[in-house]
Design an enzyme around this catalytic site. Structure first.
Site, PDB file in Angstrom:
ATOM      1  N   SER A 292       0.814  -1.213   0.000  1.00  0.00           N
ATOM      2  CA  SER A 292       0.000   0.000   0.000  1.00  0.00           C
ATOM      3  C   SER A 292       0.851   1.268   0.000  1.00  0.00           C
ATOM      4  O   SER A 292       1.487   1.589  -0.997  1.00  0.00           O
ATOM      5  CB  SER A 292      -0.950  -0.044   1.209  1.00  0.00           C
ATOM      6  N   ASP A 303       9.742   5.530 -10.452  1.00  0.00           N
ATOM      7  CA  ASP A 303       9.307   6.159 -11.703  1.00  0.00           C
ATOM      8  C   ASP A 303       9.981   7.509 -11.931  1.00  0.00           C
ATOM      9  O   ASP A 303      10.263   7.881 -13.072  1.00  0.00           O
ATOM     10  CB  ASP A 303       7.786   6.350 -11.696  1.00  0.00           C
ATOM     11  N   LYS A 317      -0.788  -4.307  -3.145  1.00  0.00           N
ATOM     12  CA  LYS A 317      -2.077  -3.725  -2.754  1.00  0.00           C
ATOM     13  C   LYS A 317      -2.177  -2.325  -3.359  1.00  0.00           C
ATOM     14  O   LYS A 317      -1.624  -1.372  -2.836  1.00  0.00           O
ATOM     15  CB  LYS A 317      -2.218  -3.654  -1.238  1.00  0.00           C
TER      16      LYS A 317
END
Length: 444
Positions: A292, A303, A317
């Site tokens: 999460s 990224d 998740k």
């Protein structure tokens, strides 16, 4: 009268989800009334004819729990006891073991032990099943009852019977309860490198990470060689704090977006100017227990090519839960959105794949213990991009670079191989920053 009121209340909620056309509303109204009639018929039959007298509140709660259980593993109804447990976990300290657990097919399954707690020191691992507490079978009971039995006065002991996939026989572990201090952030300096460990994303975690960076610099008297952000076995927490922690390391750009049921339900969160680390090398350590909010941070830094993600594929998740108060003591925890990394990736099911895969070879059960992730949960949300099954089954792949075992590492004084490897890598990156770009350029 009561029956009509219950039907009207439930129907109002059902109609709120139906497209606003007259025909659709009329059809939905008819279908909903028929279904609610069936529900009330069953409710009345149970009240009147069940072999033992049953409590209305118990029946209603069972119906609510069943409705939410049909959706996904993370939507649930919080009664007064659940609400109090949630408050305790986020706001205070409690006497217990330091375990995150879930219920699977009537058995209590360990999501992850919290680092540095009695459960962690006792060798409890993610994916373990707890079958008995002090010799009493807990299979088939409720998760709340099991959690209450594991909690208790500090200094008292409890015996857990563990079934570990990969081992032939169950085994017992005796653990002494302690006050579980809910301190989300801890730090230390190793070999001139700042190591920041985040065990959960609760209130002020972002501010605590900034304080850790200041503390590391103060203890050294100068800037460190780099930073290791340890998110292993971190089950997540508050979305806002995941954003705040990511912002500590980022100068600009998107951190995460969340997308709801409608195409227009999109929220994007961006970094503010200012990298608290001054652009020094960063490695994010993750494993199968990183979930999460941990995956939001790892995905954002990966990224944005701000840091290397190292370790094992994360939990997977990729959903957002909203806490909707129903009264002063009850609430609905409902999955309301999926989240996406800056490049548009959903981590649901597949998780975050590390830039450098490093197994935890210092764990003697590493090769035999299966990993437990979101994709193993019943009724988990499906990734809209369809995750390749080979990705979900690749934990057993061997890497010739890591041909050693826990016993050999222990003789070398290495108790945490992943951290050891990260420390060595930071040292190499500090001497040759070009390597950072080489490792991260393939992540689009």
């Amino acid at each position: 009268m009561k029956k009509a009121f219950v039907k009207a209340t439930l129907l109002a909620g059902a109609l709120a989800l139906v497209p606003a056309t007259t025909a659709a509303l009329a059809e939905a109204e008819g279908n909903s009334y028929r279904t609610l009639d069936e529900f009330m018929d069953v409710f009345q039959r149970v009240r009147a004819d069940y072999v033992d007298k049953v409590d209305d509140e118990k029946l209603i709660k069972g119906a609510i729990d069943g409705m939410l259980a049909s959706l996904d593993p993370h939507s649930s109804f919080l009664d007064a006891r659940d609400f109090e447990n949630l408050r305790t976990q986020t706001d205070g300290a409690y006497g217990g073991l330091g375990l995150s657990v879930t219920m699977e097919d009537g058995a209590v399954k360990v999501i992850a032990p919290t680092k540095g707690t009695p459960a962690d020191r006792g060798g409890i691992k993610a994916g373990d099943y707890i079958t008995h507490l002090d010799g009493e079978l807990i299979y088939g009971g409720t998760l709340d009852d099991a959690v209450e039995k594991m909690r208790g006065a500090p200094g008292t002991s409890i015996k857990l019977t563990i079934v570990r996939p990969g081992r032939d026989q169950p085994f017992d572990v005796s653990i002494t309860r302690e006050i579980i201090e809910l301190k989300p952030v801890d730090w230390e300096v190793k070999d001139g490198i700042g190591v920041i460990n985040i065990v959960s994303f609760s209130a002020n975690t972002g501010a605590d990470v900034r304080a850790a960076i200041r503390g590391i610099g103060k203890s050294l008297g100068h800037k460190p060689t780099g930073y290791i952000l340890d998110l292993r076995s971190n089950p997540g927490g508050l979305l806002d704090e995941a954003i705040n922690v990511s912002d500590v390391f980022l100068e600009h750009g998107e951190i995460v977006s969340q997308r709801g049921r409608q195409k227009s339900d999109i929220e994007r969160y961006y970094a503010k100017a200012g990298d608290d680390t001054g652009g020094l090398p960063v490695i994010v350590l993750v494993d199968a227990g990183s979930a999460s909010a941990s995956e939001i941070v790892a995905g954002a830094l990966q990224d944005q090519r701000r840091g290397l993600v190292m370790g094992e594929r994360t939990f997977g998740k990729g959903s957002v839960q909203t806490l909707l108060p129903l009264s002063n003591t009850t609430a609905l925890r409902l999955t309301t959105a999926r989240y996406y990394t800056p490049s548009g990736r959903s981590v649901q099911e597949g998780g975050i794949e590390p830039d450098i895969r490093v197994p935890q070879l210092s764990d003697p059960d590493y090769k035999t213990r299966p990993r437990f992730r979101e994709s193993d949960l019943r009724r988990h949300l499906i990734n809209e991009a369809k995750v390749d099954n080979s990705i979900l089954e690749d934990d057993s792949k061997k890497d010739p670079r890591f041909d050693t075992n826990a016993e050999a590492l222990k003789k070398q004084g290495i108790e945490d191989f992943q951290l050891h490897y990260a420390l060595e890598t930071i040292g190499r990156l500090a001497k040759n920053p070009v390597q950072v770009a080489a490792h991260t350029s393939s992540k689009k």
